[in-house]
Design a protein around this motif. Sequence first.
Motif, PDB file in Angstrom:
ATOM      1  N   HIS A  68       0.891  -1.187   0.031  1.00 21.92           N
ATOM      2  CA  HIS A  68      -0.010  -0.115   0.121  1.00 21.92           C
ATOM      3  C   HIS A  68       0.919   1.339   0.130  1.00 21.92           C
ATOM      4  CE1 HIS A  68      -3.581  -2.525   1.273  1.00 21.92           C
ATOM      5  NE2 HIS A  68      -2.739  -3.152   1.880  1.00 21.92           N
ATOM      6  N   HIS A  69       0.911   1.906  -1.134  1.00 22.69           N
ATOM      7  CA  HIS A  69       1.624   3.238  -1.032  1.00 22.69           C
ATOM      8  C   HIS A  69       0.790   4.396  -0.216  1.00 22.69           C
ATOM      9  CE1 HIS A  69       3.921   6.483  -2.740  1.00 22.69           C
ATOM     10  NE2 HIS A  69       2.861   7.117  -2.870  1.00 22.69           N
ATOM     11  N   GLU A  83       1.315  -5.310   8.913  1.00 21.60           N
ATOM     12  CA  GLU A  83       0.089  -6.102   9.591  1.00 21.60           C
ATOM     13  C   GLU A  83      -0.106  -7.329   8.862  1.00 21.60           C
ATOM     14  OE1 GLU A  83      -3.215  -3.317   9.426  1.00 21.60           O
ATOM     15  OE2 GLU A  83      -2.086  -1.841  10.675  1.00 21.60           O
ATOM     16  N   PHE A  84      -0.387  -8.386   9.840  1.00 22.63           N
ATOM     17  CA  PHE A  84      -0.882  -9.638   9.477  1.00 22.63           C
ATOM     18  C   PHE A  84      -2.422  -9.819   9.460  1.00 22.63           C
ATOM     19  CE2 PHE A  84       3.690 -10.475  10.456  1.00 22.63           C
ATOM     20  CZ  PHE A  84       4.003 -11.469   9.363  1.00 22.63           C
ATOM     21  N   LEU A  85      -3.032 -10.414   8.590  1.00 25.93           N
ATOM     22  CA  LEU A  85      -4.533 -10.645   8.782  1.00 25.93           C
ATOM     23  C   LEU A  85      -4.881 -11.426  10.040  1.00 25.93           C
ATOM     24  CD1 LEU A  85      -7.149  -9.726   7.321  1.00 25.93           C
ATOM     25  CD2 LEU A  85      -6.930 -11.909   6.024  1.00 25.93           C
ATOM     26  N   SER A 123       0.176  -7.117   5.019  1.00 26.89           N
ATOM     27  CA  SER A 123       0.110  -5.932   4.215  1.00 26.89           C
ATOM     28  C   SER A 123       1.259  -5.064   4.699  1.00 26.89           C
ATOM     29  CB  SER A 123      -1.302  -5.232   4.594  1.00 26.89           C
ATOM     30  OG  SER A 123      -2.335  -5.946   4.240  1.00 26.89           O
ATOM     31  N   VAL A 124       1.875  -4.470   3.665  1.00 26.52           N
ATOM     32  CA  VAL A 124       2.990  -3.316   3.953  1.00 26.52           C
ATOM     33  C   VAL A 124       2.710  -2.086   3.610  1.00 26.52           C
ATOM     34  CG1 VAL A 124       5.438  -2.886   3.449  1.00 26.52           C
ATOM     35  CG2 VAL A 124       4.457  -5.221   3.791  1.00 26.52           C
ATOM     36  N   TYR A 125       2.774  -1.104   4.716  1.00 23.94           N
ATOM     37  CA  TYR A 125       2.108   0.193   4.099  1.00 23.94           C
ATOM     38  C   TYR A 125       3.625   1.199   4.264  1.00 23.94           C
ATOM     39  CZ  TYR A 125      -2.268  -1.480   5.457  1.00 23.94           C
ATOM     40  OH  TYR A 125      -3.464  -2.029   5.552  1.00 23.94           O
ATOM     41  N   SER A 126       3.968   1.698   2.866  1.00 22.49           N
ATOM     42  CA  SER A 126       5.007   2.649   2.925  1.00 22.49           C
ATOM     43  C   SER A 126       5.094   3.474   1.733  1.00 22.49           C
ATOM     44  CB  SER A 126       6.354   1.387   2.631  1.00 22.49           C
ATOM     45  OG  SER A 126       7.588   2.362   2.335  1.00 22.49           O
ATOM     46  N   PRO A 127       5.679   4.786   2.228  1.00 24.58           N
ATOM     47  CA  PRO A 127       5.792   5.842   0.906  1.00 24.58           C
ATOM     48  C   PRO A 127       6.731   5.416  -0.253  1.00 24.58           C
ATOM     49  CG  PRO A 127       7.052   6.562   2.724  1.00 24.58           C
ATOM     50  CD  PRO A 127       6.363   5.306   3.055  1.00 24.58           C
ATOM     51  N   ASN A 128       7.414   4.394  -0.173  1.00 23.41           N
ATOM     52  CA  ASN A 128       8.191   3.914  -1.005  1.00 23.41           C
ATOM     53  C   ASN A 128       7.960   2.663  -1.813  1.00 23.41           C
ATOM     54  OD1 ASN A 128      10.096   5.694   0.329  1.00 23.41           O
ATOM     55  ND2 ASN A 128      10.699   4.319   2.110  1.00 23.41           N
ATOM     56  N   VAL A 129       6.859   2.372  -1.849  1.00 20.18           N
ATOM     57  CA  VAL A 129       6.139   1.294  -2.583  1.00 20.18           C
ATOM     58  C   VAL A 129       5.090   1.900  -3.537  1.00 20.18           C
ATOM     59  CG1 VAL A 129       7.008  -0.493  -0.890  1.00 20.18           C
ATOM     60  CG2 VAL A 129       4.611   0.404  -0.972  1.00 20.18           C
ATOM     61  N   LEU A 130       4.700   0.961  -4.670  1.00 20.99           N
ATOM     62  CA  LEU A 130       3.723   1.128  -5.452  1.00 20.99           C
ATOM     63  C   LEU A 130       2.363   0.096  -4.777  1.00 20.99           C
ATOM     64  CD1 LEU A 130       5.418   1.501  -8.723  1.00 20.99           C
ATOM     65  CD2 LEU A 130       4.355   3.463  -7.104  1.00 20.99           C
TER      66      LEU A 130
END
Length: 744
Positions: A68-69, A83-85, A123-130
């Motif tokens: 998730h960008h 986060e893990f589901l 789920s990975v949240y980062s400004p460095n991913v698309l």
Amino acid sequence: MEQLLPVINKLQDVFSTIGGERIDLPQICVVGSQSSGKSSVLEHIVGKDFLPRGSGIVTRRPLILQLHHITAPKAGQPQEWAEFLHQPKKVYTDFDKVREEIAEETQRHCGPRGISNKPIRLSVYSPNVLNLTLVDLPGLTKVTIPGQPVDLPDQIRNMALEYIANPNAIILCVSAGNSDIATSDGIQLAKEIDPDGHRTLGVVTKIDIMDRGTDAMDVLTGQVIPLQLGFVGVVMRSQQDIKDNKPISEALKDEEKFFAMHPKYRAISSRCGTRFLTKSLNTILMRHIRKTLPELKARISKMMADCQQEMASYGDSMFQNKSGMLLNIINMFAKDYTNAIDGKLEELSVSELYGGARINYIFTEVFSKYVESVRTSDCINEKDIRTAIKNSTGPRSALFVPEGSFEFLVKSLVKRLEDPSQECVEQVFVELQRIVSTLTETKELQRFKNLRVRLADVVNNLLLDCKIPTRLMISNLINIELAYINTNHEDFIGGGGAVSELFRTMAADHEQQAPPTYSPTGGPVPGNQPGQSPQAGHPPQRPPTQPNQGQPNQGQSNPQGNNGFFGRYFAGGAPNQPNQPNQPPNQPPLQPQRPGQTALQPQRAQPQQPNPGPKKPEKNPFQSMPGGPITLMMPTSIRASSPMNQKEKFETQLIKQLISSYFDIVCKNISDTIPKTIMHFLVNTSKANMQNQLVEHLYKEDLFEELLEENPEIAHRRKRCQELLSALVKANAVLMELRDFDFR
């Protein structure tokens, strides 16, 4: 367009809660052999070290990675987190902890050596991913190590096939550049599912460690294996870089420098590297989602409608009016039973006959054809008729055709119709049981197991009670036919009619077999040949009277004397032996003399032979020894098997015609009355009494709790269906977020 991927991610989370994928969502599946660099590619895309490493098979469960960008985080929020589901309220900011949780979750479900197809969702949240969604699958292998299942390679292959077989999945095939790309396990597996390469994107790793003087230009340009999505070359960190904890950000810079400075890859450097791969995956996935989302919305809507209908069939688990529910079930069953017989069910089968149509088939195609086969077959032969005639006359020879033989033979034929008639009852009884069995398989009765069993018992007992009088009535119908042989029936040919018909038949046969007569001038009389009538204008000629033959008596009324066929029969004379009163006894009859033929001269007496002496007595076949007692041998079983004379032939044919005529009448009666009897006593009676019997035996207050005890399996199905319906409702709400999106 960036809003599409979060919607798909929400749908994946929604459907993961019901245990397994129920719809095919767009996603990217990463396949490749062990040590091909799959984990390194995913870590470079994310920019973090978070995947377990080690020797052998490390990835033993599918990992669904949702990227998730995000924009600049708010104050107090971490820059990047995961986060893990299965841990929805726990946030991981340390990606080393993420690696440990993946290993522990794998261990909990797979044990130390096994694998599982149940995915881990991260789920990975980062400004460095698309925005991306990738599925990391276990690496393909052909060998196992001690302690692993023998069929482990097949299990991994089947798991990969299950994911990439999804027509909405993009196949990311990772292959090592320092090996033959044509023999790559990932490429071969992708070709099985996507032979044209429409949804396969190739990734070539380890380009930087290829042998000196070799390169991967022919692979990257699609000259070896053409893929519509093409190949992308990447350079990962070496094992020494990983041990030295070299940051992925520096590795990405070194990767760009490598392709920009390499003499071969410089021309295509803009289409190589992890950054280009990430952008390509994002574009491909967004385009694919845009293409499949309308169909996905329609499918979710249909699944939701089907699920609501299924939930309605299971009924409410918290029903209160049990008496009303039981009475409604009884009434519906009785109505469906009647409709199944009358052919008025709402859902009629077009593949086979059902219900009342099968009963009609028994009447018209099975029973009636059997009766017809009995009627037309030669059930009684001439020997049987002759034996019956002789038995019915006792020690005397009959002067006329005995009626007792006719009745005996007719009754023996009528008795043969009782067994097939009773079998027809059994066949209809089985068909009614088949209807009951089908109606008890409805979801309403499957819900209440005790009610289903008790209802089937009551209905089967009702059918048995109806079958007993039906069989008794069938026996009575056969006995009625046996009780009185109605020879005055209007369709019966009768004795006079049978005799007349038989006389005509025998006269025609005799005329064809009569010898020709000769005219005085010689030769046969024209028109009086066997089988011919006299010619017009030429009356039949009588043969000339022999000189030594007397005239017939004047008192005889028959002009032909005893020469005719019927005259010989009724006079009792032997065939072809006309009476010649003036002929001396012991003298052969004179032969008719043709014109131009000399009369035969009497033969001269032969001289007597000398007496040879007394003859020896011949052996008597009835004596065991010469001069012994006479013994008459009597056979144990005797049948009328001697050749028939004219009288016996006449009697046999007459009885046979009478039997055939009367048995035709009986067969018509049986073919008509047996189906009517079965319909009245068995079918219609069961329809009329079905509801009353069910109410009498089942509608009791003390049985409500027992009969309406819900089947545990149905309760489990309702729970699962309710969970799926909730998930579909949420999915539909998620898709409503895109109601203003243009899918063109």
